[in-house]
Design a protein around this motif. Structure first.
Motif, PDB file in Angstrom:
ATOM      1  N   ALA A  51       0.833  -1.209   0.000  1.00 56.51           N
ATOM      2  CA  ALA A  51       0.000   0.000   0.000  1.00 56.51           C
ATOM      3  C   ALA A  51       0.866   1.257   0.000  1.00 56.51           C
ATOM      4  CB  ALA A  51      -0.944  -0.006   1.194  1.00 56.51           C
ATOM      5  N   GLU A  52       1.963   1.239   0.740  1.00 58.63           N
ATOM      6  CA  GLU A  52       2.879   2.390   0.747  1.00 58.63           C
ATOM      7  C   GLU A  52       3.528   2.574  -0.619  1.00 58.63           C
ATOM      8  OE1 GLU A  52       5.682   1.909   3.955  1.00 58.63           O
ATOM      9  OE2 GLU A  52       4.098   2.008   5.478  1.00 58.63           O
ATOM     10  N   GLU A  53       3.817   1.480  -1.307  1.00 56.71           N
ATOM     11  CA  GLU A  53       4.415   1.582  -2.646  1.00 56.71           C
ATOM     12  C   GLU A  53       3.423   2.179  -3.642  1.00 56.71           C
ATOM     13  OE1 GLU A  53       7.761   1.113  -3.232  1.00 56.71           O
ATOM     14  OE2 GLU A  53       7.692   0.913  -1.046  1.00 56.71           O
ATOM     15  N   VAL A  54       2.154   1.806  -3.537  1.00 59.41           N
ATOM     16  CA  VAL A  54       1.130   2.424  -4.394  1.00 59.41           C
ATOM     17  C   VAL A  54       1.118   3.925  -4.157  1.00 59.41           C
ATOM     18  CG1 VAL A  54      -1.348   2.623  -4.850  1.00 59.41           C
ATOM     19  CG2 VAL A  54      -0.305   0.355  -4.584  1.00 59.41           C
ATOM     20  N   PHE A  86       1.009  -2.921  -8.807  1.00 57.10           N
ATOM     21  CA  PHE A  86       0.008  -2.560  -9.813  1.00 57.10           C
ATOM     22  C   PHE A  86      -1.341  -3.217  -9.500  1.00 57.10           C
ATOM     23  CE2 PHE A  86       2.936  -1.306 -13.622  1.00 57.10           C
ATOM     24  CZ  PHE A  86       3.669  -0.475 -12.793  1.00 57.10           C
ATOM     25  N   THR A  87      -1.333  -4.446  -9.021  1.00 53.31           N
ATOM     26  CA  THR A  87      -2.591  -5.101  -8.655  1.00 53.31           C
ATOM     27  C   THR A  87      -3.258  -4.375  -7.494  1.00 53.31           C
ATOM     28  OG1 THR A  87      -1.776  -7.226  -9.455  1.00 53.31           O
ATOM     29  CG2 THR A  87      -3.636  -7.293  -7.936  1.00 53.31           C
ATOM     30  N   GLU A  88      -2.480  -4.038  -6.476  1.00 56.07           N
ATOM     31  CA  GLU A  88      -3.006  -3.278  -5.322  1.00 56.07           C
ATOM     32  C   GLU A  88      -3.512  -1.903  -5.759  1.00 56.07           C
ATOM     33  OE1 GLU A  88      -3.834  -2.405  -1.228  1.00 56.07           O
ATOM     34  OE2 GLU A  88      -3.313  -4.306  -2.178  1.00 56.07           O
ATOM     35  N   GLY A  89      -2.951  -1.386  -6.844  1.00 56.65           N
ATOM     36  CA  GLY A  89      -3.300  -0.047  -7.312  1.00 56.65           C
ATOM     37  C   GLY A  89      -4.597   0.053  -8.093  1.00 56.65           C
ATOM     38  N   HIS A  90      -5.350  -1.047  -8.199  1.00 53.62           N
ATOM     39  CA  HIS A  90      -6.645  -0.971  -8.892  1.00 53.62           C
ATOM     40  C   HIS A  90      -7.527   0.055  -8.174  1.00 53.62           C
ATOM     41  CE1 HIS A  90     -10.794  -2.189  -9.934  1.00 53.62           C
ATOM     42  NE2 HIS A  90     -10.244  -2.258 -11.144  1.00 53.62           N
ATOM     43  N   GLY A  91      -8.012   1.008  -8.930  1.00 47.46           N
ATOM     44  CA  GLY A  91      -8.846   2.064  -8.363  1.00 47.46           C
ATOM     45  C   GLY A  91      -8.090   3.339  -8.062  1.00 47.46           C
ATOM     46  N   SER A  92      -6.764   3.248  -7.988  1.00 48.23           N
ATOM     47  CA  SER A  92      -5.968   4.466  -7.767  1.00 48.23           C
ATOM     48  C   SER A  92      -4.910   4.660  -8.852  1.00 48.23           C
ATOM     49  CB  SER A  92      -5.313   4.460  -6.380  1.00 48.23           C
ATOM     50  OG  SER A  92      -4.492   3.326  -6.211  1.00 48.23           O
ATOM     51  N   LEU A  93      -4.289   3.582  -9.320  1.00 48.97           N
ATOM     52  CA  LEU A  93      -3.328   3.671 -10.413  1.00 48.97           C
ATOM     53  C   LEU A  93      -4.017   3.455 -11.763  1.00 48.97           C
ATOM     54  CD1 LEU A  93      -0.292   1.666  -8.935  1.00 48.97           C
ATOM     55  CD2 LEU A  93      -0.728   4.127  -8.833  1.00 48.97           C
ATOM     56  N   TYR A  94      -5.050   2.637 -11.775  1.00 46.33           N
ATOM     57  CA  TYR A  94      -5.840   2.407 -12.984  1.00 46.33           C
ATOM     58  C   TYR A  94      -7.272   2.074 -12.562  1.00 46.33           C
ATOM     59  CZ  TYR A  94      -5.353  -2.567 -11.966  1.00 46.33           C
ATOM     60  OH  TYR A  94      -5.391  -3.791 -11.365  1.00 46.33           O
ATOM     61  N   LEU A 113      -4.969   5.854 -14.473  1.00 41.79           N
ATOM     62  CA  LEU A 113      -5.370   7.030 -13.699  1.00 41.79           C
ATOM     63  C   LEU A 113      -4.210   7.960 -13.360  1.00 41.79           C
ATOM     64  CD1 LEU A 113      -7.862   5.290 -11.227  1.00 41.79           C
ATOM     65  CD2 LEU A 113      -8.411   6.684 -13.257  1.00 41.79           C
ATOM     66  N   ILE A 114      -2.991   7.615 -13.805  1.00 36.19           N
ATOM     67  CA  ILE A 114      -1.860   8.480 -13.430  1.00 36.19           C
ATOM     68  C   ILE A 114      -1.198   9.083 -14.674  1.00 36.19           C
ATOM     69  CG2 ILE A 114      -1.510   7.486 -11.136  1.00 36.19           C
ATOM     70  CD1 ILE A 114       0.820   5.847 -12.244  1.00 36.19           C
ATOM     71  N   GLN A 115      -2.064   9.621 -15.565  1.00 35.68           N
ATOM     72  CA  GLN A 115      -1.562  10.320 -16.735  1.00 35.68           C
ATOM     73  C   GLN A 115      -0.717  11.512 -16.290  1.00 35.68           C
ATOM     74  OE1 GLN A 115      -4.926   9.643 -16.443  1.00 35.68           O
ATOM     75  NE2 GLN A 115      -5.144   8.093 -17.991  1.00 35.68           N
ATOM     76  N   LEU A 149       9.240  -4.200 -24.477  1.00 36.76           N
ATOM     77  CA  LEU A 149       7.915  -3.722 -24.853  1.00 36.76           C
ATOM     78  C   LEU A 149       6.880  -4.034 -23.766  1.00 36.76           C
ATOM     79  CD1 LEU A 149       6.002  -2.413 -26.922  1.00 36.76           C
ATOM     80  CD2 LEU A 149       5.685  -4.695 -27.901  1.00 36.76           C
ATOM     81  N   HIS A 150       6.913  -5.260 -23.235  1.00 33.05           N
ATOM     82  CA  HIS A 150       5.945  -5.648 -22.202  1.00 33.05           C
ATOM     83  C   HIS A 150       6.052  -4.755 -20.969  1.00 33.05           C
ATOM     84  CE1 HIS A 150       9.607  -7.571 -20.789  1.00 33.05           C
ATOM     85  NE2 HIS A 150       9.024  -7.670 -19.612  1.00 33.05           N
ATOM     86  N   PHE A 151       7.275  -4.393 -20.605  1.00 30.92           N
ATOM     87  CA  PHE A 151       7.498  -3.565 -19.414  1.00 30.92           C
ATOM     88  C   PHE A 151       7.004  -2.145 -19.670  1.00 30.92           C
ATOM     89  CE2 PHE A 151       9.730  -1.544 -15.953  1.00 30.92           C
ATOM     90  CZ  PHE A 151       9.747  -2.520 -14.972  1.00 30.92           C
ATOM     91  N   HIS A 152       7.287  -1.624 -20.859  1.00 26.43           N
ATOM     92  CA  HIS A 152       6.776  -0.300 -21.231  1.00 26.43           C
ATOM     93  C   HIS A 152       5.253  -0.301 -21.196  1.00 26.43           C
ATOM     94  CE1 HIS A 152      10.487   1.748 -22.329  1.00 26.43           C
ATOM     95  NE2 HIS A 152      10.866   0.696 -23.048  1.00 26.43           N
ATOM     96  N   LYS A 153       4.644  -1.328 -21.754  1.00 24.52           N
ATOM     97  CA  LYS A 153       3.183  -1.378 -21.820  1.00 24.52           C
ATOM     98  C   LYS A 153       2.562  -1.499 -20.438  1.00 24.52           C
ATOM     99  CE  LYS A 153       2.733  -0.488 -26.011  1.00 24.52           C
ATOM    100  NZ  LYS A 153       2.210   0.853 -26.335  1.00 24.52           N
ATOM    101  N   ALA A 154       3.186  -2.209 -19.518  1.00 27.18           N
ATOM    102  CA  ALA A 154       2.659  -2.298 -18.151  1.00 27.18           C
ATOM    103  C   ALA A 154       2.582  -0.909 -17.515  1.00 27.18           C
ATOM    104  CB  ALA A 154       3.527  -3.225 -17.298  1.00 27.18           C
ATOM    105  N   ASN A 155       3.618  -0.098 -17.707  1.00 25.45           N
ATOM    106  CA  ASN A 155       3.626   1.258 -17.153  1.00 25.45           C
ATOM    107  C   ASN A 155       2.672   2.180 -17.901  1.00 25.45           C
ATOM    108  OD1 ASN A 155       5.862   1.682 -14.931  1.00 25.45           O
ATOM    109  ND2 ASN A 155       6.586   0.126 -16.359  1.00 25.45           N
ATOM    110  N   GLN A 156       2.584   2.026 -19.202  1.00 29.49           N
ATOM    111  CA  GLN A 156       1.665   2.835 -19.996  1.00 29.49           C
ATOM    112  C   GLN A 156       0.210   2.483 -19.694  1.00 29.49           C
ATOM    113  OE1 GLN A 156       3.139   2.227 -23.990  1.00 29.49           O
ATOM    114  NE2 GLN A 156       5.108   3.159 -23.471  1.00 29.49           N
ATOM    115  N   PHE A 157      -0.057   1.268 -19.254  1.00 24.51           N
ATOM    116  CA  PHE A 157      -1.403   0.852 -18.859  1.00 24.51           C
ATOM    117  C   PHE A 157      -1.910   1.729 -17.713  1.00 24.51           C
ATOM    118  CE2 PHE A 157      -4.567  -1.916 -16.857  1.00 24.51           C
ATOM    119  CZ  PHE A 157      -5.222  -2.473 -17.944  1.00 24.51           C
ATOM    120  N   LEU A 158      -0.980   2.211 -16.884  1.00 26.54           N
ATOM    121  CA  LEU A 158      -1.343   3.093 -15.778  1.00 26.54           C
ATOM    122  C   LEU A 158      -1.509   4.540 -16.226  1.00 26.54           C
ATOM    123  CD1 LEU A 158       1.106   1.825 -12.994  1.00 26.54           C
ATOM    124  CD2 LEU A 158      -1.181   0.975 -13.575  1.00 26.54           C
TER     125      LEU A 158
END
Length: 193
Positions: A51-54, A86-94, A113-115, A149-158
């Motif tokens: 939670a602190e990392e989110v 990222f999973t914990e961040g559902h609702g705040s990160l995405y 959610l973190i454009q 590419l997969h790592f970039h897309k994971a961050n871009q998903f947020l």
């Protein structure tokens, strides 16, 4: 002045002790603080509070991933960190994957959610640079960002946007740590000064 989170993915692996990645984390943290930025560091291979990392992502303007190339990608400790946070961040990160049943115009990957926040990869590899860029070599010319590419897309998903990737090559067969540190300082100055 920006708030910057550095994820240190350095880890002992066989003959490597993760020292170069820890060193590059220290170099970045020191230089970025000298440039007036607020810096927080998390070790991916630690007992972090998810939670602190989110909250660190929410509080940060930029996230820097410092990590070695392990078996053609990020170390499992960094992948676990991403999965946890990222999973914990559902609702705040995405909010979702971005699509809705009522609006077919919404596209997959548009629910971040973190454009406006940015991320950067700083990588260490034993492979020479040509292994990534030369179509006749191992990675068939896809480049380092193509490999990640997969790592970039994971961050871009947020909703985050990528900054130019930094890479140190030949770190085991032909190491030149002073040169790599100087190149990294230049890279950081060009982006964050």
């Amino acid at each position: 002045m920006s708030n910057i989170l550095i994820i240190d993915g350095g880890k002992t692996f066989a003959h490597s002790k993760g020292e170069l990645n820890h060193t590059l984390t220290e170099v970045a943290a020191s230089q970025l603080r000298d440039l007036g930025h607020n810096v927080v560091v998390t070790l991916a291979d630690s007992d972090y509070n998810v939670a602190e990392e989110v909250q660190k992502y929410l509080d940060s303007d930029v996230v820097i991933y410092q990590m070695p190339g392990w078996w053609m990608g990020e170390p499992w400790t960094v992948k676990k960190y991403i999965d946890d946070v990222f999973t914990e961040g559902h609702g705040s990160l995405y909010a979702s994957d971005g699509r809705t049943r009522s609006d077919a115009g919404k596209k997959y990957g548009s629910g971040g959610l973190i454009q406006g926040k940015k991320y950067m990869l700083s990588l260490t590899w034993n492979a020479p640079l040509e292994a990534f860029t030369d179509p006749e070599q191992f990675f068939e010319g896809v480049g380092v960002d193509g490999l990640y590419l997969h790592f970039h897309k994971a961050n871009q998903f947020l909703g985050m946007e990528g900054l130019p990737t930094f890479i140190c090559n030949d770190v085991i067969k032909m190491p030149d740590v002073p040169r790599d540190i100087e190149r990294y300082r230049t890279h950081l100055s060009q982006i964050f000064a």
